[in-house]
Design a protein around this motif. Sequence first.
Motif, PDB file in Angstrom:
ATOM      1  N   VAL A 163       0.735  -1.335   0.013  1.00 40.33           N
ATOM      2  CA  VAL A 163      -0.197   0.009  -0.022  1.00 40.33           C
ATOM      3  C   VAL A 163       0.971   1.246   0.161  1.00 40.33           C
ATOM      4  CG1 VAL A 163      -1.705   1.337   1.175  1.00 40.33           C
ATOM      5  CG2 VAL A 163      -1.833  -1.236   1.295  1.00 40.33           C
ATOM      6  N   LEU A 164       0.733   2.153  -0.928  1.00 40.62           N
ATOM      7  CA  LEU A 164       1.761   3.242  -1.208  1.00 40.62           C
ATOM      8  C   LEU A 164       1.076   4.343  -0.469  1.00 40.62           C
ATOM      9  CD1 LEU A 164       2.822   2.826  -4.845  1.00 40.62           C
ATOM     10  CD2 LEU A 164       3.806   2.226  -2.876  1.00 40.62           C
ATOM     11  N   ASP A 165      -0.296   4.461  -0.308  1.00 44.23           N
ATOM     12  CA  ASP A 165      -0.730   5.740   0.406  1.00 44.23           C
ATOM     13  C   ASP A 165      -0.749   5.475   2.139  1.00 44.23           C
ATOM     14  OD1 ASP A 165      -1.680   6.688  -2.090  1.00 44.23           O
ATOM     15  OD2 ASP A 165      -3.688   5.417  -2.111  1.00 44.23           O
ATOM     16  N   GLU A 166      -0.755   6.609   2.535  1.00 51.87           N
ATOM     17  CA  GLU A 166      -0.644   6.869   4.126  1.00 51.87           C
ATOM     18  C   GLU A 166      -2.170   6.393   4.566  1.00 51.87           C
ATOM     19  OE1 GLU A 166       1.722   7.122   6.230  1.00 51.87           O
ATOM     20  OE2 GLU A 166       3.346   7.145   4.454  1.00 51.87           O
ATOM     21  N   ILE A 167      -2.354   5.342   5.347  1.00 51.92           N
ATOM     22  CA  ILE A 167      -3.443   5.144   6.097  1.00 51.92           C
ATOM     23  C   ILE A 167      -3.354   5.021   7.362  1.00 51.92           C
ATOM     24  CG2 ILE A 167      -5.285   3.191   6.138  1.00 51.92           C
ATOM     25  CD1 ILE A 167      -4.709   2.296   3.508  1.00 51.92           C
ATOM     26  N   SER A 168      -4.161   5.830   8.086  1.00 55.04           N
ATOM     27  CA  SER A 168      -4.036   5.736   9.633  1.00 55.04           C
ATOM     28  C   SER A 168      -4.495   4.662  10.418  1.00 55.04           C
ATOM     29  CB  SER A 168      -4.858   7.067  10.129  1.00 55.04           C
ATOM     30  OG  SER A 168      -6.310   6.604   9.918  1.00 55.04           O
ATOM     31  N   PRO A 169      -4.055   4.272  11.557  1.00 51.04           N
ATOM     32  CA  PRO A 169      -4.388   3.201  12.097  1.00 51.04           C
ATOM     33  C   PRO A 169      -5.796   3.155  12.253  1.00 51.04           C
ATOM     34  CG  PRO A 169      -2.452   4.325  13.237  1.00 51.04           C
ATOM     35  CD  PRO A 169      -2.947   5.209  12.343  1.00 51.04           C
ATOM     36  N   LEU A 170      -6.627   4.299  12.445  1.00 50.47           N
ATOM     37  CA  LEU A 170      -8.042   4.102  12.766  1.00 50.47           C
ATOM     38  C   LEU A 170      -8.544   3.507  11.336  1.00 50.47           C
ATOM     39  CD1 LEU A 170     -10.438   4.694  14.715  1.00 50.47           C
ATOM     40  CD2 LEU A 170     -10.456   7.066  13.770  1.00 50.47           C
ATOM     41  N   GLN A 171      -7.980   4.379  10.292  1.00 49.45           N
ATOM     42  CA  GLN A 171      -8.939   4.027   8.996  1.00 49.45           C
ATOM     43  C   GLN A 171      -8.656   2.203   8.630  1.00 49.45           C
ATOM     44  OE1 GLN A 171      -6.936   6.658   6.647  1.00 49.45           O
ATOM     45  NE2 GLN A 171      -8.836   7.630   5.899  1.00 49.45           N
ATOM     46  N   ALA A 172      -7.229   1.958   8.968  1.00 49.87           N
ATOM     47  CA  ALA A 172      -6.944   0.419   8.865  1.00 49.87           C
ATOM     48  C   ALA A 172      -7.686  -0.457   9.750  1.00 49.87           C
ATOM     49  CB  ALA A 172      -5.358   0.316   9.263  1.00 49.87           C
ATOM     50  N   ALA A 173      -8.058   0.014  10.824  1.00 50.45           N
ATOM     51  CA  ALA A 173      -8.975  -0.948  11.774  1.00 50.45           C
ATOM     52  C   ALA A 173     -10.266  -1.008  11.366  1.00 50.45           C
ATOM     53  CB  ALA A 173      -9.099  -0.184  13.206  1.00 50.45           C
ATOM     54  N   ASP A 174     -11.035   0.227  10.809  1.00 50.51           N
ATOM     55  CA  ASP A 174     -12.034   0.336  10.335  1.00 50.51           C
ATOM     56  C   ASP A 174     -12.245  -0.764   8.860  1.00 50.51           C
ATOM     57  OD1 ASP A 174     -13.245   1.965  12.088  1.00 50.51           O
ATOM     58  OD2 ASP A 174     -12.924   3.607  10.745  1.00 50.51           O
ATOM     59  N   MET A 175     -11.133  -0.654   8.304  1.00 57.62           N
ATOM     60  CA  MET A 175     -11.225  -1.502   6.972  1.00 57.62           C
ATOM     61  C   MET A 175     -10.937  -2.861   7.178  1.00 57.62           C
ATOM     62  SD  MET A 175      -8.717   1.034   4.525  1.00 57.62           S
ATOM     63  CE  MET A 175      -8.897  -0.061   3.097  1.00 57.62           C
ATOM     64  N   ASN A 176     -10.171  -3.348   8.041  1.00 57.97           N
ATOM     65  CA  ASN A 176     -10.182  -4.582   8.611  1.00 57.97           C
ATOM     66  C   ASN A 176     -11.556  -5.116   9.322  1.00 57.97           C
ATOM     67  OD1 ASN A 176      -7.761  -5.198   7.940  1.00 57.97           O
ATOM     68  ND2 ASN A 176      -6.685  -4.211   9.724  1.00 57.97           N
ATOM     69  N   THR A 177     -12.226  -4.415  10.085  1.00 57.79           N
ATOM     70  CA  THR A 177     -13.552  -4.801  10.396  1.00 57.79           C
ATOM     71  C   THR A 177     -14.430  -5.064   9.276  1.00 57.79           C
ATOM     72  OG1 THR A 177     -13.156  -3.335  12.372  1.00 57.79           O
ATOM     73  CG2 THR A 177     -15.548  -3.821  11.917  1.00 57.79           C
ATOM     74  N   PHE A 178     -14.393  -4.370   8.410  1.00 61.32           N
ATOM     75  CA  PHE A 178     -15.409  -4.456   7.051  1.00 61.32           C
ATOM     76  C   PHE A 178     -14.846  -5.390   6.465  1.00 61.32           C
ATOM     77  CE2 PHE A 178     -15.623  -3.598   2.511  1.00 61.32           C
ATOM     78  CZ  PHE A 178     -17.081  -3.684   2.458  1.00 61.32           C
ATOM     79  N   PHE A 179     -13.516  -5.927   6.420  1.00 60.52           N
ATOM     80  CA  PHE A 179     -12.876  -7.048   5.780  1.00 60.52           C
ATOM     81  C   PHE A 179     -13.626  -8.475   6.746  1.00 60.52           C
ATOM     82  CE2 PHE A 179      -9.361  -4.594   4.196  1.00 60.52           C
ATOM     83  CZ  PHE A 179      -9.750  -4.060   3.145  1.00 60.52           C
ATOM     84  N   GLN A 180     -13.527  -8.258   7.887  1.00 59.44           N
ATOM     85  CA  GLN A 180     -14.163  -9.597   8.421  1.00 59.44           C
ATOM     86  C   GLN A 180     -15.700  -9.578   8.303  1.00 59.44           C
ATOM     87  OE1 GLN A 180     -12.561 -11.588  10.293  1.00 59.44           O
ATOM     88  NE2 GLN A 180     -10.210 -10.675   9.895  1.00 59.44           N
ATOM     89  N   GLN A 181     -16.116  -8.564   8.241  1.00 59.07           N
ATOM     90  CA  GLN A 181     -17.758  -8.802   8.259  1.00 59.07           C
ATOM     91  C   GLN A 181     -18.045  -9.305   6.688  1.00 59.07           C
ATOM     92  OE1 GLN A 181     -19.174  -4.930   8.472  1.00 59.07           O
ATOM     93  NE2 GLN A 181     -19.107  -4.931  11.030  1.00 59.07           N
ATOM     94  N   ARG A 182     -17.428  -9.062   5.705  1.00 61.28           N
ATOM     95  CA  ARG A 182     -17.440  -9.459   4.430  1.00 61.28           C
ATOM     96  C   ARG A 182     -17.044 -10.986   4.051  1.00 61.28           C
ATOM     97  NH1 ARG A 182     -21.624  -7.527   2.888  1.00 61.28           N
ATOM     98  NH2 ARG A 182     -21.442  -8.227   0.877  1.00 61.28           N
ATOM     99  N   THR A 183     -16.025 -11.421   4.784  1.00 56.80           N
ATOM    100  CA  THR A 183     -15.609 -12.885   4.563  1.00 56.80           C
ATOM    101  C   THR A 183     -16.222 -13.664   5.417  1.00 56.80           C
ATOM    102  OG1 THR A 183     -13.578 -12.252   6.287  1.00 56.80           O
ATOM    103  CG2 THR A 183     -13.360 -11.973   3.822  1.00 56.80           C
TER     104      THR A 183
END
Length: 184
Positions: A163-183
């Motif tokens: 990942v080349l973009d800067e992603i904050s830890p809060l955004q990463a946690a939100d994305m990981n939660t979304f990924f867990q829900q979808r998988t």
Amino acid sequence: MTRLRLQPVMHGMAGLLFLFNVIGAYKMKEPNWLIVALFMIMSLASITFPFMMRRIRKFGEANSLLRTLQAFTLLSGSLYFLSHMQPVVGGTLLLAGLGMAYIGYAEYRILQPAFVRIDEHGITLPTLFSTRHIRWNEMNNVVLRNDLFTLDFRNNRLLQLEVLDEISPLQAADMNTFFQQRTN
């Protein structure tokens, strides 16, 4: 720049190929000096381009232009040698020209910014000729951690993308939660 480490070598090899074509066109019974000059110019341009790469601001455009000129010169050289009854050299240059056109297109696509699209239906990844859509039911797990986007497929394949973009830890946690829900 880090994605194409062998690119200077490829330009140098194309330059050497043009030098061999200079020798072949020069040693003919009646050499065509225009073709000899064209091959010589392309040889010098191809050999010197790797040394000037770091100084060029619009590197992708300059690289695409040089690859297009290399492919055009190889294809026109193929026609020249075929018209002078040298089918082996002409056929080889035809294959080299087609290969150079493919390499130019592949480099053009590689140098384009790559974006992964994530939505409710799945993940869309860029490929060389189009895009690949991966549905959520094909995934075991999807994780974004330490600037790595990891896709764990159900068929025991693993794909990691930087990942080349800067992603904050809060955004990463939100994305990981979304990924867990979808998988799940």
